[in-house]
Scaffold this active site. Structure first.
Site, PDB file in Angstrom:
ATOM      1  N   ASP A  13      71.756  28.177  55.724  1.00 56.51           N
ATOM      2  CA  ASP A  13      71.318  27.462  54.521  1.00 56.51           C
ATOM      3  C   ASP A  13      69.809  27.502  54.313  1.00 56.51           C
ATOM      4  O   ASP A  13      69.231  26.579  53.748  1.00 56.51           O
ATOM      5  CB  ASP A  13      71.780  25.988  54.559  1.00 56.51           C
ATOM      6  CG  ASP A  13      73.270  25.888  54.779  1.00 56.51           C
ATOM      7  OD1 ASP A  13      73.996  26.650  54.132  1.00 56.51           O
ATOM      8  OD2 ASP A  13      73.698  25.063  55.601  1.00 56.51           O
ATOM      9  N   LYS A  16      68.706  32.067  51.921  1.00 55.83           N
ATOM     10  CA  LYS A  16      68.789  33.533  51.965  1.00 55.83           C
ATOM     11  C   LYS A  16      69.284  34.085  50.642  1.00 55.83           C
ATOM     12  O   LYS A  16      68.892  35.167  50.238  1.00 55.83           O
ATOM     13  CB  LYS A  16      69.755  33.997  53.070  1.00 55.83           C
ATOM     14  CG  LYS A  16      69.330  33.647  54.460  1.00 55.83           C
ATOM     15  CD  LYS A  16      70.375  34.085  55.473  1.00 55.83           C
ATOM     16  CE  LYS A  16      71.688  33.327  55.365  1.00 55.83           C
ATOM     17  NZ  LYS A  16      71.605  31.898  55.672  1.00 55.83           N
ATOM     18  N   GLY A  17      70.163  33.314  49.989  1.00 58.18           N
ATOM     19  CA  GLY A  17      70.738  33.764  48.714  1.00 58.18           C
ATOM     20  C   GLY A  17      69.645  34.089  47.715  1.00 58.18           C
ATOM     21  O   GLY A  17      69.657  35.143  47.097  1.00 58.18           O
ATOM     22  N   ASN A  38      83.051  31.032  55.099  1.00 56.92           N
ATOM     23  CA  ASN A  38      82.277  29.889  55.609  1.00 56.92           C
ATOM     24  C   ASN A  38      80.886  29.870  54.970  1.00 56.92           C
ATOM     25  O   ASN A  38      80.268  28.827  54.838  1.00 56.92           O
ATOM     26  CB  ASN A  38      82.166  29.913  57.142  1.00 56.92           C
ATOM     27  CG  ASN A  38      81.734  31.259  57.702  1.00 56.92           C
ATOM     28  OD1 ASN A  38      81.666  32.257  56.986  1.00 56.92           O
ATOM     29  ND2 ASN A  38      81.447  31.294  58.983  1.00 56.92           N
ATOM     30  N   GLY A  40      77.921  30.306  52.102  1.00 49.15           N
ATOM     31  CA  GLY A  40      77.798  29.939  50.700  1.00 49.15           C
ATOM     32  C   GLY A  40      76.399  30.277  50.236  1.00 49.15           C
ATOM     33  O   GLY A  40      75.425  29.887  50.862  1.00 49.15           O
ATOM     34  N   HIS A  41      76.296  31.062  49.191  1.00 52.79           N
ATOM     35  CA  HIS A  41      74.986  31.403  48.652  1.00 52.79           C
ATOM     36  C   HIS A  41      74.901  30.853  47.244  1.00 52.79           C
ATOM     37  O   HIS A  41      75.781  31.106  46.438  1.00 52.79           O
ATOM     38  CB  HIS A  41      74.789  32.923  48.584  1.00 52.79           C
ATOM     39  CG  HIS A  41      74.889  33.588  49.913  1.00 52.79           C
ATOM     40  ND1 HIS A  41      73.888  33.516  50.843  1.00 52.79           N
ATOM     41  CD2 HIS A  41      75.865  34.306  50.474  1.00 52.79           C
ATOM     42  CE1 HIS A  41      74.255  34.185  51.918  1.00 52.79           C
ATOM     43  NE2 HIS A  41      75.452  34.666  51.717  1.00 52.79           N
ATOM     44  N   ARG A 142      92.836  41.381  69.915  1.00 58.29           N
ATOM     45  CA  ARG A 142      93.504  42.586  69.410  1.00 58.29           C
ATOM     46  C   ARG A 142      94.876  42.307  68.822  1.00 58.29           C
ATOM     47  O   ARG A 142      95.792  43.108  68.905  1.00 58.29           O
ATOM     48  CB  ARG A 142      93.558  43.675  70.500  1.00 58.29           C
ATOM     49  CG  ARG A 142      92.164  44.222  70.782  1.00 58.29           C
ATOM     50  CD  ARG A 142      91.982  44.718  72.175  1.00 58.29           C
ATOM     51  NE  ARG A 142      92.094  43.638  73.133  1.00 58.29           N
ATOM     52  CZ  ARG A 142      92.088  43.808  74.443  1.00 58.29           C
ATOM     53  NH1 ARG A 142      91.999  45.006  74.960  1.00 58.29           N
ATOM     54  NH2 ARG A 142      92.181  42.776  75.246  1.00 58.29           N
ATOM     55  N   GLN A 223      74.973  32.712  57.464  1.00 64.96           N
ATOM     56  CA  GLN A 223      74.642  31.716  58.496  1.00 64.96           C
ATOM     57  C   GLN A 223      73.218  31.961  59.029  1.00 64.96           C
ATOM     58  O   GLN A 223      72.383  32.458  58.308  1.00 64.96           O
ATOM     59  CB  GLN A 223      75.673  31.691  59.631  1.00 64.96           C
ATOM     60  CG  GLN A 223      77.034  31.132  59.226  1.00 64.96           C
ATOM     61  CD  GLN A 223      77.965  32.158  58.625  1.00 64.96           C
ATOM     62  OE1 GLN A 223      78.047  33.285  59.081  1.00 64.96           O
ATOM     63  NE2 GLN A 223      78.681  31.800  57.580  1.00 64.96           N
ATOM     64  N   THR A 299      79.697  25.314  50.639  1.00 60.74           N
ATOM     65  CA  THR A 299      81.101  25.596  50.894  1.00 60.74           C
ATOM     66  C   THR A 299      81.929  24.326  51.043  1.00 60.74           C
ATOM     67  O   THR A 299      83.007  24.212  50.481  1.00 60.74           O
ATOM     68  CB  THR A 299      81.230  26.487  52.154  1.00 60.74           C
ATOM     69  OG1 THR A 299      80.506  27.684  51.917  1.00 60.74           O
ATOM     70  CG2 THR A 299      82.672  26.823  52.459  1.00 60.74           C
ATOM     71  N   THR A 300      81.418  23.372  51.800  1.00 61.34           N
ATOM     72  CA  THR A 300      82.239  22.179  52.098  1.00 61.34           C
ATOM     73  C   THR A 300      81.739  20.914  51.409  1.00 61.34           C
ATOM     74  O   THR A 300      82.401  19.887  51.481  1.00 61.34           O
ATOM     75  CB  THR A 300      82.261  21.911  53.618  1.00 61.34           C
ATOM     76  OG1 THR A 300      80.903  21.743  54.063  1.00 61.34           O
ATOM     77  CG2 THR A 300      82.885  23.062  54.386  1.00 61.34           C
ATOM     78  N   ARG A 303      77.144  16.664  53.665  1.00 65.16           N
ATOM     79  CA  ARG A 303      75.731  16.345  53.697  1.00 65.16           C
ATOM     80  C   ARG A 303      75.110  17.076  54.889  1.00 65.16           C
ATOM     81  O   ARG A 303      75.637  17.021  55.998  1.00 65.16           O
ATOM     82  CB  ARG A 303      75.591  14.829  53.870  1.00 65.16           C
ATOM     83  CG  ARG A 303      74.200  14.300  53.726  1.00 65.16           C
ATOM     84  CD  ARG A 303      74.200  12.801  54.080  1.00 65.16           C
ATOM     85  NE  ARG A 303      72.846  12.319  54.158  1.00 65.16           N
ATOM     86  CZ  ARG A 303      72.169  11.785  53.146  1.00 65.16           C
ATOM     87  NH1 ARG A 303      72.760  11.632  51.979  1.00 65.16           N
ATOM     88  NH2 ARG A 303      70.927  11.396  53.296  1.00 65.16           N
ATOM     89  N   SER A 412      58.803  30.101  48.707  1.00 64.98           N
ATOM     90  CA  SER A 412      59.653  29.725  47.586  1.00 64.98           C
ATOM     91  C   SER A 412      59.496  28.239  47.293  1.00 64.98           C
ATOM     92  O   SER A 412      59.455  27.415  48.206  1.00 64.98           O
ATOM     93  CB  SER A 412      61.100  30.079  47.927  1.00 64.98           C
ATOM     94  OG  SER A 412      61.969  29.453  47.025  1.00 64.98           O
ATOM     95  N   LEU A 413      59.389  27.917  45.999  1.00 64.80           N
ATOM     96  CA  LEU A 413      59.078  26.541  45.575  1.00 64.80           C
ATOM     97  C   LEU A 413      60.079  26.003  44.582  1.00 64.80           C
ATOM     98  O   LEU A 413      59.745  25.221  43.696  1.00 64.80           O
ATOM     99  CB  LEU A 413      57.686  26.529  44.931  1.00 64.80           C
ATOM    100  CG  LEU A 413      56.601  27.146  45.797  1.00 64.80           C
ATOM    101  CD1 LEU A 413      55.649  27.962  44.985  1.00 64.80           C
ATOM    102  CD2 LEU A 413      55.887  26.074  46.574  1.00 64.80           C
TER     103      LEU A 413
HETATM  104  P1  IMP Z   1      82.701  28.058  61.266  1.00 67.90           P
HETATM  105  O1  IMP Z   1      81.827  29.201  60.939  1.00 67.90           O
HETATM  106  O2  IMP Z   1      83.496  27.555  60.083  1.00 67.90           O
HETATM  107  O3  IMP Z   1      83.576  28.321  62.465  1.00 67.90           O
HETATM  108  O4  IMP Z   1      81.766  26.826  61.677  1.00 67.90           O
HETATM  109  C1  IMP Z   1      80.999  26.844  62.873  1.00 67.90           C
HETATM  110  C2  IMP Z   1      79.655  26.190  62.675  1.00 67.90           C
HETATM  111  O5  IMP Z   1      78.872  26.970  61.789  1.00 67.90           O
HETATM  112  C3  IMP Z   1      79.717  24.796  62.030  1.00 67.90           C
HETATM  113  O6  IMP Z   1      78.649  24.029  62.538  1.00 67.90           O
HETATM  114  C4  IMP Z   1      79.468  25.081  60.564  1.00 67.90           C
HETATM  115  O7  IMP Z   1      78.948  23.963  59.887  1.00 67.90           O
HETATM  116  C5  IMP Z   1      78.444  26.186  60.672  1.00 67.90           C
HETATM  117  N1  IMP Z   1      78.416  27.071  59.502  1.00 67.90           N
HETATM  118  C6  IMP Z   1      79.286  28.040  59.194  1.00 67.90           C
HETATM  119  N2  IMP Z   1      78.921  28.673  58.071  1.00 67.90           N
HETATM  120  C7  IMP Z   1      77.770  28.116  57.668  1.00 67.90           C
HETATM  121  C8  IMP Z   1      76.877  28.377  56.587  1.00 67.90           C
HETATM  122  O8  IMP Z   1      77.057  29.267  55.774  1.00 67.90           O
HETATM  123  N3  IMP Z   1      75.777  27.579  56.521  1.00 67.90           N
HETATM  124  C9  IMP Z   1      75.520  26.615  57.434  1.00 67.90           C
HETATM  125  N4  IMP Z   1      76.326  26.340  58.470  1.00 67.90           N
HETATM  126  C10 IMP Z   1      77.434  27.086  58.592  1.00 67.90           C
HETATM  127 MG    MG Z   2      74.776  28.500  52.860  1.00 70.00          MG
END
Ligand code: IMP
Ligand code: MG
Length: 445
Positions: A13, A16-17, A38, A40-41, A142, A223, A299-300, A303, A412-413
């Site tokens: 987070d 990077k996006g 997982n 999100g950009h 595998r 990530q 993504t989720t 907070r 970046s601002l």
């Molecule tokens: P997983 O990738 O869903 O297995 O989550 C493993 C860990 O990586 C958790 O702490 C997630 O919150 C974190 N995580 C996974 N994807 C992201 C992302 O894109 N941004 C920030 N944290 C992430």
């Molecule tokens: Mg993200």
């Protein structure tokens, strides 16, 4: 241009996006090399906000080829939903290519991710519950299913029969869940395969050919470094390799293909999910950063935990990724603060340490040692050159550059494309290894 990797230098987070979106302008090919939905950009173009999970940000440029590489894991249902969303915004998907050897997330992966987290109780990782870990686990074991398998319906039916029988034992016996119906899953995934077929390719060959033709390739990490399976805060990590080295494995190119590595870090630190986080703020300042920085997961919606800039982990990221330069994002979020702290080392069991300990337990006991800096108490959102910045903000950036031992090429601002200061061309500027002493305020002393 050159072939460039962009990675997250913290816990994901970092923004990077936005940075890859900026660099995508001069890229011919953008490659995602690890992770799945997982990630999100968020990219803001004019007044439109795009939230992407699997499709590289480069899709917003009509001529740019976007590749979802073999090191990623693909949830076809989510990918198709994303394709629909992109197309609804009149953005073409004809330049989207999917690696034939990427692994597929199946319904049992999502179920197992959820159930395993519940079983871990207070040892939970705080995953995104998107089935990422179980998909990569099957790859290593595998027993995974790949894109190419899904494309051959007869083979797929046979493979799926065996796999579903096996996974049903796990679902029923281990997690007390309902078994899956082979035929239902097959029909669902055959429909996905039909929808995605025209995008599937030998992506490593595609990238090789692009490199041979001297095209500019941008490798987009998802990530961040501290979530890396090998080099992050294990076990509180994701199941792939977000570090720069992961780009070679996850796209099938040799290290000699890469010209440059750019790291993205926030002007502070955030983390989502469980695990140690020494500079975490559990106070008003933390709340302020969260509110002003809109620190909620793409993504989720969770907070994000917020804290001060951590020089120890950021310097670690510079080393592990071999960064040439840094892009510092969200500097404007700190605009309102009287005082800003930066972690320069930790205290661990009474000793000062300047490297991250290998064990998560020890890392959890690390107390940050801070240096305090004055805030600038004025808006920086409008700044477009270094000269526009308040002196205290400039001092802060210089401090970060010295601490991390990496020059800052981009600041970046804000979320829009134009809210950016290009300090130095991140692609053609000097490489870190070649830097001379004190060549600029932002370079390493
Ligand atoms: P997983 O990738 O869903 O297995 O989550 C493993 C860990 O990586 C958790 O702490 C997630 O919150 C974190 N995580 C996974 N994807 C992201 C992302 O894109 N941004 C920030 N944290 C992430
Ligand atoms: Mg993200």
């Amino acid at each position: 241009m050159a072939n460039v990797i962009v990675i997250g230098a913290q816990w994901g987070d970092e923004g990077k996006g936005k940075i890859t979106d900026l660099l995508s302008k001069s890229a011919d090919v953008v490659v995602r090399y690890q992770g799945g939905v997982n990630a999100g950009h968020t990219v803001v173009v004019k007044d439109q906000t795009f939230k992407l999970h699997l499709i590289p940000s480069g899709i917003l440029y009509p001529e740019t080829e976007c590749i979802i590489g073999s090191g990623t894991v693909i949830d076809p249902k989510e990918l198709i939903a994303e394709l629909d969303k992109v197309e609804a915004l009149n953005v073409s998907s004809k330049n989207l290519f999917i690696s034939q050897t990427a692994h597929i997330t199946m319904p049992y992966h999502r179920m197992i991710d959820q159930a395993a987290e519940e079983r871990r109780g207070n040892k939970k990782i705080g995953t995104t519950k998107r089935g990422i870990g179980p998909t990569y686990a099957d790859k290593s074991e595998r027993t995974g299913i790949r894109v190419v398998d899904m494309m051959d319906t007869d083979e797929f039916a046979e493979q799926l029969k065996w796999t579903i029988d096996y996974k049903n034992v796990v679902l029923e016996k281990l997690y007390d869940l309902q078994p899956l119906d082979h035929k239902e899953v097959l029909d669902e995934y055959v429909a996905y395969a039909d929808r995605l077929r025209s995008h599937v390719t030998d992506s490593a060959l595609h990238i090789y050919n692009a490199a041979q033709q001297k095209k500019n390739i941008l490798f987009e990490g998802a990530q961040g470094t501290l979530l890396d399976l090998d080099h992050g805060t294990y076990p509180y990590v994701t199941s792939s390799n977000p570090v720069a080295g992961g780009a070679c494995i996850g796209s099938g190119v040799g290290p000699t293909t890469i010209d440059r590595v750019i790291g993205v870090a926030k002007a502070y630190t955030t983390r989502v999910g469980e695990g140690p986080f020494p500079t975490e703020l559990d106070d008003e300042v933390g709340n302020m950063i969260c509110e002003v920085g809109a620190e909620f997961g793409t993504t989720t919606g969770r907070r994000r935990r917020c804290g001060w800039f951590d020089g120890v982990i950021s310097r670690y990221a510079v080393r592990i990724n071999g960064l040439d330069c840094l892009a510092i994002t969200k500097l404007d979020v700190l605009d309102g603060l009287d005082e800003i702290k930066v972690c320069v080392a930790y205290e661990l069991d009474g000793e000062r340490c300047t490297e991250m300990p290998g064990s998560a337990r020890q890392f959890g006991r690390c107390k940050p040692i801070y240096e305090k800096m004055p805030g600038w108490k004025e808006s920086t959102e409008h700044c477009r050159t270094l000269e526009d910045l308040p002196k205290a903000a400039l001092d802060y950036l210089e401090f970060l550059a010295k601490l991390t031992e990496a020059p800052i090429a981009i600041v970046s601002l804000g979320a829009s494309r134009d809210q950016t200061i290009i300090v130095e061309d991140p692609i053609h500027g000097p490489k870190r290894a070649l830097l001379k002493e004190n060549t600029s305020a932002f370079k390493v002393a």
